[in-house]
Design a protein around this motif. Structure first.
Motif, PDB file in Angstrom:
ATOM      1  N   GLY A 111      32.495  25.725  41.615  1.00 21.42           N
ATOM      2  CA  GLY A 111      33.943  25.808  41.447  1.00 21.42           C
ATOM      3  C   GLY A 111      34.413  26.394  40.129  1.00 21.42           C
ATOM      4  N   LEU A 112      33.509  26.955  39.343  1.00 24.88           N
ATOM      5  CA  LEU A 112      33.899  27.560  38.069  1.00 24.88           C
ATOM      6  C   LEU A 112      34.396  28.979  38.315  1.00 24.88           C
ATOM      7  N   GLN A 113      35.550  29.306  37.737  1.00 19.44           N
ATOM      8  CA  GLN A 113      36.109  30.656  37.848  1.00 19.44           C
ATOM      9  C   GLN A 113      36.601  31.091  36.481  1.00 19.44           C
ATOM     10  N   LYS A 114      36.337  32.347  36.165  1.00 19.04           N
ATOM     11  CA  LYS A 114      36.813  32.904  34.900  1.00 19.04           C
ATOM     12  C   LYS A 114      38.302  33.215  35.041  1.00 19.04           C
ATOM     13  N   ILE A 115      39.057  32.926  34.004  1.00 23.20           N
ATOM     14  CA  ILE A 115      40.486  33.253  33.987  1.00 23.20           C
ATOM     15  C   ILE A 115      40.616  34.731  33.643  1.00 23.20           C
ATOM     16  N   GLU A 116      41.146  35.500  34.575  1.00 24.13           N
ATOM     17  CA  GLU A 116      41.375  36.923  34.332  1.00 24.13           C
ATOM     18  C   GLU A 116      42.703  37.048  33.589  1.00 24.13           C
ATOM     19  N   CYS A 117      42.691  37.666  32.426  1.00 25.20           N
ATOM     20  CA  CYS A 117      43.939  37.672  31.665  1.00 25.20           C
ATOM     21  C   CYS A 117      44.224  38.966  30.906  1.00 25.20           C
ATOM     22  N   HIS A 118      43.304  39.898  30.849  1.00 24.80           N
ATOM     23  CA  HIS A 118      43.566  41.133  30.103  1.00 24.80           C
ATOM     24  C   HIS A 118      44.729  41.886  30.747  1.00 24.80           C
ATOM     25  N   GLY A 119      45.751  42.170  29.946  1.00 26.74           N
ATOM     26  CA  GLY A 119      46.931  42.881  30.429  1.00 26.74           C
ATOM     27  C   GLY A 119      47.965  41.980  31.092  1.00 26.74           C
ATOM     28  N   GLU A 120      47.656  40.699  31.214  1.00 24.03           N
ATOM     29  CA  GLU A 120      48.584  39.752  31.828  1.00 24.03           C
ATOM     30  C   GLU A 120      49.604  39.265  30.796  1.00 24.03           C
ATOM     31  N   GLU A 121      50.678  38.682  31.292  1.00 28.16           N
ATOM     32  CA  GLU A 121      51.681  38.044  30.440  1.00 28.16           C
ATOM     33  C   GLU A 121      51.055  36.804  29.810  1.00 28.16           C
ATOM     34  N   PHE A 122      51.287  36.579  28.520  1.00 28.92           N
ATOM     35  CA  PHE A 122      50.746  35.403  27.849  1.00 28.92           C
ATOM     36  C   PHE A 122      51.300  34.132  28.508  1.00 28.92           C
ATOM     37  N   ASP A 123      50.416  33.214  28.850  1.00 31.36           N
ATOM     38  CA  ASP A 123      50.783  31.930  29.463  1.00 31.36           C
ATOM     39  C   ASP A 123      50.098  30.827  28.660  1.00 31.36           C
ATOM     40  N   PRO A 124      50.861  29.999  27.959  1.00 30.48           N
ATOM     41  CA  PRO A 124      50.243  28.959  27.124  1.00 30.48           C
ATOM     42  C   PRO A 124      49.435  27.927  27.921  1.00 30.48           C
ATOM     43  N   ASN A 125      49.627  27.882  29.239  1.00 26.77           N
ATOM     44  CA  ASN A 125      48.820  26.984  30.068  1.00 26.77           C
ATOM     45  C   ASN A 125      47.422  27.540  30.325  1.00 26.77           C
ATOM     46  N   LEU A 126      47.281  28.860  30.186  1.00 28.29           N
ATOM     47  CA  LEU A 126      46.004  29.512  30.454  1.00 28.29           C
ATOM     48  C   LEU A 126      45.367  30.130  29.213  1.00 28.29           C
ATOM     49  N   GLY A 141      54.171  40.262  24.187  1.00 27.13           N
ATOM     50  CA  GLY A 141      53.771  39.072  24.937  1.00 27.13           C
ATOM     51  C   GLY A 141      52.677  39.313  25.963  1.00 27.13           C
ATOM     52  N   LYS A 142      52.063  40.492  25.937  1.00 26.26           N
ATOM     53  CA  LYS A 142      50.963  40.791  26.859  1.00 26.26           C
ATOM     54  C   LYS A 142      49.627  40.514  26.173  1.00 26.26           C
ATOM     55  N   VAL A 143      48.661  40.074  26.948  1.00 29.56           N
ATOM     56  CA  VAL A 143      47.308  39.863  26.428  1.00 29.56           C
ATOM     57  C   VAL A 143      46.659  41.229  26.281  1.00 29.56           C
ATOM     58  N   VAL A 144      46.245  41.575  25.056  1.00 29.44           N
ATOM     59  CA  VAL A 144      45.638  42.882  24.804  1.00 29.44           C
ATOM     60  C   VAL A 144      44.135  42.791  24.545  1.00 29.44           C
ATOM     61  N   ASN A 145      43.656  41.587  24.200  1.00 29.79           N
ATOM     62  CA  ASN A 145      42.227  41.426  23.938  1.00 29.79           C
ATOM     63  C   ASN A 145      41.826  39.984  24.248  1.00 29.79           C
ATOM     64  N   VAL A 146      40.693  39.839  24.891  1.00 31.70           N
ATOM     65  CA  VAL A 146      40.157  38.502  25.180  1.00 31.70           C
ATOM     66  C   VAL A 146      39.001  38.267  24.221  1.00 31.70           C
ATOM     67  N   CYS A 147      39.193  37.329  23.299  1.00 30.40           N
ATOM     68  CA  CYS A 147      38.157  37.030  22.312  1.00 30.40           C
ATOM     69  C   CYS A 147      37.115  36.064  22.875  1.00 30.40           C
ATOM     70  N   LYS A 148      37.566  35.152  23.701  1.00 30.88           N
ATOM     71  CA  LYS A 148      36.671  34.179  24.335  1.00 30.88           C
ATOM     72  C   LYS A 148      37.259  33.864  25.708  1.00 30.88           C
ATOM     73  N   PRO A 149      36.489  34.067  26.775  1.00 28.59           N
ATOM     74  CA  PRO A 149      37.059  33.857  28.113  1.00 28.59           C
ATOM     75  C   PRO A 149      37.390  32.390  28.380  1.00 28.59           C
ATOM     76  N   GLY A 150      38.364  32.201  29.243  1.00 28.39           N
ATOM     77  CA  GLY A 150      38.738  30.862  29.671  1.00 28.39           C
ATOM     78  C   GLY A 150      38.253  30.624  31.083  1.00 28.39           C
ATOM     79  N   TYR A 151      38.232  29.345  31.478  1.00 28.28           N
ATOM     80  CA  TYR A 151      37.686  29.010  32.792  1.00 28.28           C
ATOM     81  C   TYR A 151      38.499  27.936  33.498  1.00 28.28           C
ATOM     82  N   TYR A 152      38.527  28.066  34.831  1.00 28.94           N
ATOM     83  CA  TYR A 152      39.050  27.030  35.718  1.00 28.94           C
ATOM     84  C   TYR A 152      37.846  26.287  36.296  1.00 28.94           C
ATOM     85  N   LEU A 153      37.997  25.015  36.539  1.00 24.63           N
ATOM     86  CA  LEU A 153      37.079  24.292  37.403  1.00 24.63           C
ATOM     87  C   LEU A 153      37.922  23.894  38.591  1.00 24.63           C
ATOM     88  N   HIS A 154      37.709  24.580  39.695  1.00 26.01           N
ATOM     89  CA  HIS A 154      38.569  24.499  40.884  1.00 26.01           C
ATOM     90  C   HIS A 154      39.972  24.937  40.467  1.00 26.01           C
TER      91      HIS A 154
END
Length: 178
Positions: A111-126, A141-154
């Motif tokens: 159930g682990l999924q990487k949070i896709e965020c490059h080019g997305e609107e900044f969301d403080p929840n993610l 307010g757009k994400v221009v660089n991912v320094c460390k990926p985030g993850y969902y568990l389910h």
């Protein structure tokens, strides 16, 4: 006259009956006390058993994933030994990539999924903004660089992505550069 003593005998027996009536009430109260003590002890045992079972469950809840990860561990050991004995870097890289794919497929299956965020609107929840970058090609307010990926568990975010967020250049800096 003979009848009077019978009546007086009945009175005496009536006064004896209230004492007998109190005994069943006392017996019932004693039985209820016993029952209460027994139920209290049973509940206490249930509570202790539940705590023990919960701790046992916590200990072994990860057993299945650990067993699967042991295969990855073994493959990494083999890859390291193979890398020490060969000069063919390309085969070592391919071997490590295969082990990495095995590792990620196990995590995804759980159930682990990487949070896709490059080019997305900044969301403080993610996302966790670790810096703001002036970036004329991106909206503010757009994400221009991912320094460390985030993850969902389910559906739960277990680690927000550490990102750089675009901002518009300051007006003063624009004017001073002209």
């Amino acid at each position: 006259m003979d009848k009077e003593p019978e009546n007086s005998g009945d009175l005496g027996s009536e006064t004896a009956n209230p004492a007998k009536d109190e005994c069943p009430a006392e017996d019932e109260a004693a039985q209820l006390r016993e029952k209460l003590l027994r139920l209290t002890a049973e509940f206490d045992n249930f509570r202790k058993r539940s705590i023990r079972e919960r701790e046992e469950y916590r200990k072994f809840a990860v057993e299945q994933i650990i067993t699967e990860l042991l295969e990855v561990y073994d493959n990494f050991e083999r890859a390291i030994e193979s890398a020490k004995q060969t000069d063919d870097i390309e085969s070592v890289v391919k071997g490590v990539e295969m082990v990495f794919k095995q590792f990620t497929s196990i995590l995804e299956k759980e159930g682990l999924q990487k949070i896709e965020c490059h080019g997305e609107e900044f969301d403080p929840n993610l996302h966790e903004a670790i810096m703001h970058v002036e970036h004329p090609e991106h909206e503010e307010g757009k994400v221009v660089n991912v320094c460390k990926p985030g993850y969902y568990l389910h559906t739960k975010v277990i680690r927000p992505a550490m990102v750089a967020v675009s901002k518009k250049p300051d007006e003063e800096e624009k004017n001073s550069s002209k």
